[in-house]
Write a protein that holds these residues in place. Structure first.
Motif, PDB file in Angstrom:
ATOM      1  N   LEU A   7      34.637  -3.695  42.810  1.00 34.56           N
ATOM      2  CA  LEU A   7      35.362  -2.727  43.639  1.00 34.56           C
ATOM      3  C   LEU A   7      34.403  -1.829  44.411  1.00 34.56           C
ATOM      4  CD1 LEU A   7      38.305  -1.845  41.249  1.00 34.56           C
ATOM      5  CD2 LEU A   7      38.452  -3.071  43.432  1.00 34.56           C
ATOM      6  N   ASN A   8      33.278  -1.492  43.797  1.00 36.03           N
ATOM      7  CA  ASN A   8      32.259  -0.720  44.509  1.00 36.03           C
ATOM      8  C   ASN A   8      31.716  -1.521  45.694  1.00 36.03           C
ATOM      9  OD1 ASN A   8      30.493   1.592  44.789  1.00 36.03           O
ATOM     10  ND2 ASN A   8      28.868   0.235  44.118  1.00 36.03           N
ATOM     11  N   LEU A  43      34.465  -5.559  37.074  1.00 32.55           N
ATOM     12  CA  LEU A  43      35.493  -5.203  38.053  1.00 32.55           C
ATOM     13  C   LEU A  43      35.128  -3.914  38.792  1.00 32.55           C
ATOM     14  CD1 LEU A  43      38.076  -6.206  39.237  1.00 32.55           C
ATOM     15  CD2 LEU A  43      39.322  -5.143  37.360  1.00 32.55           C
ATOM     16  N   GLU A  44      34.565  -2.952  38.084  1.00 38.21           N
ATOM     17  CA  GLU A  44      34.113  -1.720  38.743  1.00 38.21           C
ATOM     18  C   GLU A  44      33.036  -2.027  39.776  1.00 38.21           C
ATOM     19  OE1 GLU A  44      33.885   2.124  36.195  1.00 38.21           O
ATOM     20  OE2 GLU A  44      33.536   0.424  34.839  1.00 38.21           O
ATOM     21  N   ALA A 103      39.357   0.395  48.665  1.00 38.24           N
ATOM     22  CA  ALA A 103      38.945  -0.058  47.335  1.00 38.24           C
ATOM     23  C   ALA A 103      39.739   0.677  46.250  1.00 38.24           C
ATOM     24  CB  ALA A 103      37.449   0.144  47.142  1.00 38.24           C
ATOM     25  N   VAL A 130      40.855   0.275  35.039  1.00 42.25           N
ATOM     26  CA  VAL A 130      39.690  -0.452  35.553  1.00 42.25           C
ATOM     27  C   VAL A 130      38.410   0.293  35.203  1.00 42.25           C
ATOM     28  CG1 VAL A 130      38.503  -1.139  37.674  1.00 42.25           C
ATOM     29  CG2 VAL A 130      40.942  -1.597  37.409  1.00 42.25           C
ATOM     30  N   ALA A 182      43.059  -0.917  45.894  1.00 48.70           N
ATOM     31  CA  ALA A 182      42.925  -2.179  45.151  1.00 48.70           C
ATOM     32  C   ALA A 182      42.836  -1.888  43.653  1.00 48.70           C
ATOM     33  CB  ALA A 182      41.703  -2.951  45.627  1.00 48.70           C
ATOM     34  N   ARG A 183      42.066  -0.876  43.285  1.00 46.33           N
ATOM     35  CA  ARG A 183      41.942  -0.493  41.870  1.00 46.33           C
ATOM     36  C   ARG A 183      43.298  -0.116  41.295  1.00 46.33           C
ATOM     37  NH1 ARG A 183      42.025   4.184  39.220  1.00 46.33           N
ATOM     38  NH2 ARG A 183      41.808   5.400  41.106  1.00 46.33           N
ATOM     39  N   LEU A 233      33.339  -3.871  47.226  1.00 47.39           N
ATOM     40  CA  LEU A 233      34.433  -3.928  48.199  1.00 47.39           C
ATOM     41  C   LEU A 233      34.435  -2.679  49.070  1.00 47.39           C
ATOM     42  CD1 LEU A 233      37.031  -5.155  49.391  1.00 47.39           C
ATOM     43  CD2 LEU A 233      38.291  -4.015  47.545  1.00 47.39           C
ATOM     44  N   ALA A 234      34.266  -1.515  48.455  1.00 43.44           N
ATOM     45  CA  ALA A 234      34.231  -0.264  49.218  1.00 43.44           C
ATOM     46  C   ALA A 234      33.071  -0.266  50.212  1.00 43.44           C
ATOM     47  CB  ALA A 234      34.106   0.925  48.266  1.00 43.44           C
TER      48      ALA A 234
END
Length: 82
Positions: free
Chosen positions: A8-9, A4-5, A42, A57, A45-46, A11-12
């Motif tokens: 999200l990275n 998930l990390e 991002a 997360v 979102a987290r 996504l950023a």
């Protein structure tokens, strides 16, 4: 670093890229602003994921740890093919 990390990275980074294409920043300060916006999206979102799941997360694992997990999976798959 958890899956998930990593997502999200990504996504950023993808959001920042799209914002950059849209706004076409001309200098360092404008690029910095775009990067902050991408990271903020991002980050939001987290926070929403954490609020919904009740779990953090972020982990103490690093990207190197995640790479080792992926490498182990690949090795296991190759061993199972033999």
């Amino acid at each position: 670093m958890s899956t998930l990390e990593l997502v999200l990275n990504m996504l950023a980074e993808a959001t920042t890229t799209e914002l950059s294409k849209t706004t076409e920043p001309k200098n360092f300060d404008e690029n910095r602003g775009v990067a902050i916006k991408g990271g903020s999206i991002a980050g939001n979102a987290r926070k929403e994921i954490e609020n919904t799941t009740g779990k953090p997360v972020l982990t103490e694992k690093s990207a190197v740890d995640f790479t080792r997990v992926i490498a182990d999976i690949i090795i296991d798959r190759e061993d199972n093919k033999k």
